[in-house]
Design a protein around this motif. Structure first.
Motif, PDB file in Angstrom:
ATOM      1  N   SER A   1      70.185  20.263 -44.429  1.00 41.51           N
ATOM      2  CA  SER A   1      70.726  19.937 -43.108  1.00 41.51           C
ATOM      3  C   SER A   1      70.514  21.083 -42.123  1.00 41.51           C
ATOM      4  O   SER A   1      70.515  20.879 -40.905  1.00 41.51           O
ATOM      5  CB  SER A   1      72.222  19.608 -43.209  1.00 41.51           C
ATOM      6  OG  SER A   1      72.974  20.766 -43.533  1.00 41.51           O
ATOM      7  N   ASN A   2      70.309  22.304 -42.631  1.00 42.79           N
ATOM      8  CA  ASN A   2      70.064  23.465 -41.777  1.00 42.79           C
ATOM      9  C   ASN A   2      68.582  23.777 -41.620  1.00 42.79           C
ATOM     10  O   ASN A   2      68.221  24.748 -40.943  1.00 42.79           O
ATOM     11  CB  ASN A   2      70.770  24.702 -42.356  1.00 42.79           C
ATOM     12  CG  ASN A   2      72.279  24.563 -42.355  1.00 42.79           C
ATOM     13  OD1 ASN A   2      72.857  23.968 -41.432  1.00 42.79           O
ATOM     14  ND2 ASN A   2      72.934  25.097 -43.380  1.00 42.79           N
ATOM     15  N   GLN A   3      67.725  22.981 -42.275  1.00 44.60           N
ATOM     16  CA  GLN A   3      66.288  23.254 -42.250  1.00 44.60           C
ATOM     17  C   GLN A   3      65.532  22.393 -41.244  1.00 44.60           C
ATOM     18  O   GLN A   3      64.310  22.439 -41.190  1.00 44.60           O
ATOM     19  CB  GLN A   3      65.707  23.028 -43.651  1.00 44.60           C
ATOM     20  CG  GLN A   3      66.113  24.068 -44.673  1.00 44.60           C
ATOM     21  CD  GLN A   3      65.491  25.425 -44.392  1.00 44.60           C
ATOM     22  OE1 GLN A   3      64.320  25.514 -44.047  1.00 44.60           O
ATOM     23  NE2 GLN A   3      66.280  26.477 -44.538  1.00 44.60           N
ATOM     24  N   GLN A   4      66.261  21.595 -40.486  1.00 42.23           N
ATOM     25  CA  GLN A   4      65.660  20.751 -39.456  1.00 42.23           C
ATOM     26  C   GLN A   4      64.563  19.851 -40.023  1.00 42.23           C
ATOM     27  O   GLN A   4      63.478  19.727 -39.466  1.00 42.23           O
ATOM     28  CB  GLN A   4      65.111  21.621 -38.309  1.00 42.23           C
ATOM     29  CG  GLN A   4      66.191  22.421 -37.605  1.00 42.23           C
ATOM     30  CD  GLN A   4      65.643  23.266 -36.470  1.00 42.23           C
ATOM     31  OE1 GLN A   4      64.502  23.718 -36.515  1.00 42.23           O
ATOM     32  NE2 GLN A   4      66.462  23.483 -35.452  1.00 42.23           N
ATOM     33  N   VAL A   5      64.885  19.228 -41.149  1.00 38.43           N
ATOM     34  CA  VAL A   5      63.914  18.307 -41.739  1.00 38.43           C
ATOM     35  C   VAL A   5      63.874  17.014 -40.944  1.00 38.43           C
ATOM     36  O   VAL A   5      64.852  16.622 -40.297  1.00 38.43           O
ATOM     37  CB  VAL A   5      64.259  18.018 -43.220  1.00 38.43           C
ATOM     38  CG1 VAL A   5      64.148  19.274 -44.054  1.00 38.43           C
ATOM     39  CG2 VAL A   5      65.629  17.381 -43.354  1.00 38.43           C
ATOM     40  N   ASP A   6      62.728  16.366 -40.982  1.00 39.22           N
ATOM     41  CA  ASP A   6      62.557  15.091 -40.283  1.00 39.22           C
ATOM     42  C   ASP A   6      62.880  13.905 -41.180  1.00 39.22           C
ATOM     43  O   ASP A   6      62.932  12.759 -40.718  1.00 39.22           O
ATOM     44  CB  ASP A   6      61.116  14.982 -39.780  1.00 39.22           C
ATOM     45  CG  ASP A   6      60.774  16.064 -38.781  1.00 39.22           C
ATOM     46  OD1 ASP A   6      61.268  15.991 -37.650  1.00 39.22           O
ATOM     47  OD2 ASP A   6      60.026  17.000 -39.151  1.00 39.22           O
ATOM     48  N   GLY A   7      63.070  14.159 -42.445  1.00 36.41           N
ATOM     49  CA  GLY A   7      63.420  13.126 -43.402  1.00 36.41           C
ATOM     50  C   GLY A   7      63.626  13.788 -44.758  1.00 36.41           C
ATOM     51  O   GLY A   7      63.199  14.926 -44.971  1.00 36.41           O
ATOM     52  N   TRP A   8      64.300  13.073 -45.681  1.00 34.62           N
ATOM     53  CA  TRP A   8      64.494  13.680 -47.009  1.00 34.62           C
ATOM     54  C   TRP A   8      64.484  12.640 -48.107  1.00 34.62           C
ATOM     55  O   TRP A   8      64.678  11.456 -47.875  1.00 34.62           O
ATOM     56  CB  TRP A   8      65.745  14.552 -47.071  1.00 34.62           C
ATOM     57  CG  TRP A   8      67.046  13.941 -46.664  1.00 34.62           C
ATOM     58  CD1 TRP A   8      67.302  13.193 -45.558  1.00 34.62           C
ATOM     59  CD2 TRP A   8      68.288  14.042 -47.367  1.00 34.62           C
ATOM     60  NE1 TRP A   8      68.626  12.821 -45.520  1.00 34.62           N
ATOM     61  CE2 TRP A   8      69.259  13.328 -46.616  1.00 34.62           C
ATOM     62  CE3 TRP A   8      68.700  14.660 -48.545  1.00 34.62           C
ATOM     63  CZ2 TRP A   8      70.589  13.223 -47.006  1.00 34.62           C
ATOM     64  CZ3 TRP A   8      70.027  14.559 -48.931  1.00 34.62           C
ATOM     65  CH2 TRP A   8      70.951  13.852 -48.168  1.00 34.62           C
ATOM     66  N   ILE A   9      64.205  13.129 -49.302  1.00 34.75           N
ATOM     67  CA  ILE A   9      64.087  12.286 -50.493  1.00 34.75           C
ATOM     68  C   ILE A   9      65.000  12.866 -51.563  1.00 34.75           C
ATOM     69  O   ILE A   9      65.035  14.080 -51.757  1.00 34.75           O
ATOM     70  CB  ILE A   9      62.635  12.265 -51.020  1.00 34.75           C
ATOM     71  CG1 ILE A   9      61.686  11.736 -49.952  1.00 34.75           C
ATOM     72  CG2 ILE A   9      62.529  11.437 -52.296  1.00 34.75           C
ATOM     73  CD1 ILE A   9      60.230  12.083 -50.209  1.00 34.75           C
TER      74      ILE A   9
END
Length: 411
Positions: free
Chosen positions: A136-144
């Motif tokens: 949540s702190n890594q500025q991901v655009d999506g996650w799996i």
């Protein structure tokens, strides 16, 4: 794009964090439906269709979640996620299936050009929450999230990224899940069971002495679906041979009771029951227990007795075949399983007693997970529950899916 690794952690025994491909979303899904054509950026390349492909399955829906939609594997377009960041929470699995799934996701993320941020929580639920918090702190655009068995999905959703799509692989959905990807376990079981039944009816008119079913209590939902599928598929060819449901104490041998209480029909019914094979259910994840139970079941049969074995996964199937070899009963046994992972392929290619597997293609999961996540990140609709298509592979077809050229002739 590169892969970033997080090194070290305060909790003992926890493996390092690694950057990998993952799309996460913590927005409540709105019930998207599958597109009628391949989405922009991906080319549809379904698994080769053969007569051994499973029929259209009827997936069991979970509460508040739609039934699964069979979704083909697709080719990820090179560079289709350049500049994007994908998070992946997956354990550094020791079993070949999970490891193949993770490797496939990583490979497809690399092809897409996304930066992959992977976190490995091992089997630690608390660290899985930390993984979600870090993403949540890594500025991901999506996650799996792969195999989210550490804790309820709503806990991960509360800790992880909240405004981007999330795909769960082989785990239950949470309130923030955009989509799930899993195998169609019922269809896989039916494929394995039907091929075992076809062998039985053609080879000896459905007459055999023992049926051994090996299940796995650690994967209860998948194991139950596959076991029931095996029973259904087998009964298509041999409808009167296995009347007992596949539920009994671990390692217990049972025979079906008479099907009537009418005294005038008891004799005929008892005779019919006697014609049915005894069923041994081995329900354990302990491989030594599998080995011992199979040896006991085989030892209870006459030297020339015909024995059929079906396993819900390849690990116990491989152990069962080892027990068969040790007992000197290879000629009397025929086996099928579900999976077709690395442990079974040489057996399928070179051991005529291993009739084949309902292949789940864990090495291709990334071809469904990653393109679907890219679609979701771009705002395109994807099915909420996606099922991969199992396909039965045997000695004549396994080389079409996997390189078995280095396998010994008789593994």
């Amino acid at each position: 794009m590169g892969t970033t690794r997080w090194a070290g952690h305060r909790l003992p025994g926890v493996l390092a964090m690694v950057v990998s491909v993952l799309v996460t979303g913590c927005t409540t899904p709105t019930g998207p439906t599958p597109s009628s054509s391949a989405p922009t950026g991906v080319t549809s390349t379904p698994v080769t269709s053969t007569s051994q492909t499973a029929p259209s399955p009827s997936a069991t829906s979970t509460t508040g979640w739609p039934a699964g939609v069979v979704t083909p594997f697709r080719t990820t377009e090179a560079g289709s996620a350049t500049g994007k960041r994908i998070g992946l929470i997956s354990p550094d699995a020791t079993d070949p299936f999970s490891r193949a799934v993770t490797d496939s996701i990583i490979a497809e993320t690399t092809t897409a050009g996304a930066a992959l941020i992977r976190c490995d929580p091992g089997a630690d639920g608390e660290f899985a929450l930390e993984c979600a918090q870090r993403l949540s702190n890594q500025q991901v655009d999506g996650w799996i999230v792969q195999r989210s068995g550490w804790m309820p999905g709503n806990s991960l959703c509360g800790a992880g990224p909240r405004t981007v799509p999330m795909i769960v692989v082989d785990g239950p959905p949470g309130p923030c899940t955009t989509a799930t990807v899993t195998a169609d376990d019922s269809a896989a079981g039916r494929l394995a069971g039907s091929h075992l039944g076809e062998y039985s009816i053609h080879d000896h008119d459905c007459r055999f002495d023992s049926f051994i079913l090996i299940t796995d209590p650690t994967e209860s939902a998948a194991s139950t679906a596959r076991a029931e599928g095996i029973r259904e598929g087998f009964r298509q060819s041999c409808p009167d041979r296995l009347e007992m449901p596949f539920t009994t104490a671990p390692g217990t041998t049972v025979a079906p009771p008479p099907t009537t209480t009418d005294p005038s029909q008891q004799s005929a019914s008892s005779s019919a029951a006697a014609e049915r094979a005894r069923v041994t259910v081995v329900d354990t994840a302990d491989q030594k227990a599998v080995y011992d139970a199979v040896q006991r079941a085989i030892g209870a049969q006459p030297d020339s007795g015909r024995i059929l074995i079906a396993a819900v996964s390849d690990g116990p199937a491989f152990t069962a075949m080892t027990a068969v070899r040790s007992a000197g009963r290879l000629e009397d046994v025929r086996l099928v399983a579900v999976g077709a992972d690395q442990r079974s392929r040489c057996e399928i290619a070179g051991n005529p007693r291993w009739l084949g597997d309902a292949a789940l293609f864990p090495d291709r999961y990334g071809e469904l997970v990653v393109p679907s996540l890219i679609d979701a990140m771009a705002g395109r609709s994807i099915p909420q529950a996606m099922l991969t298509t199992p396909q039965f592979v045997d000695v004549s077809t396994v080389s079409g899916s996997y390189d078995v050229s280095s396998c010994p002739e008789n593994p």
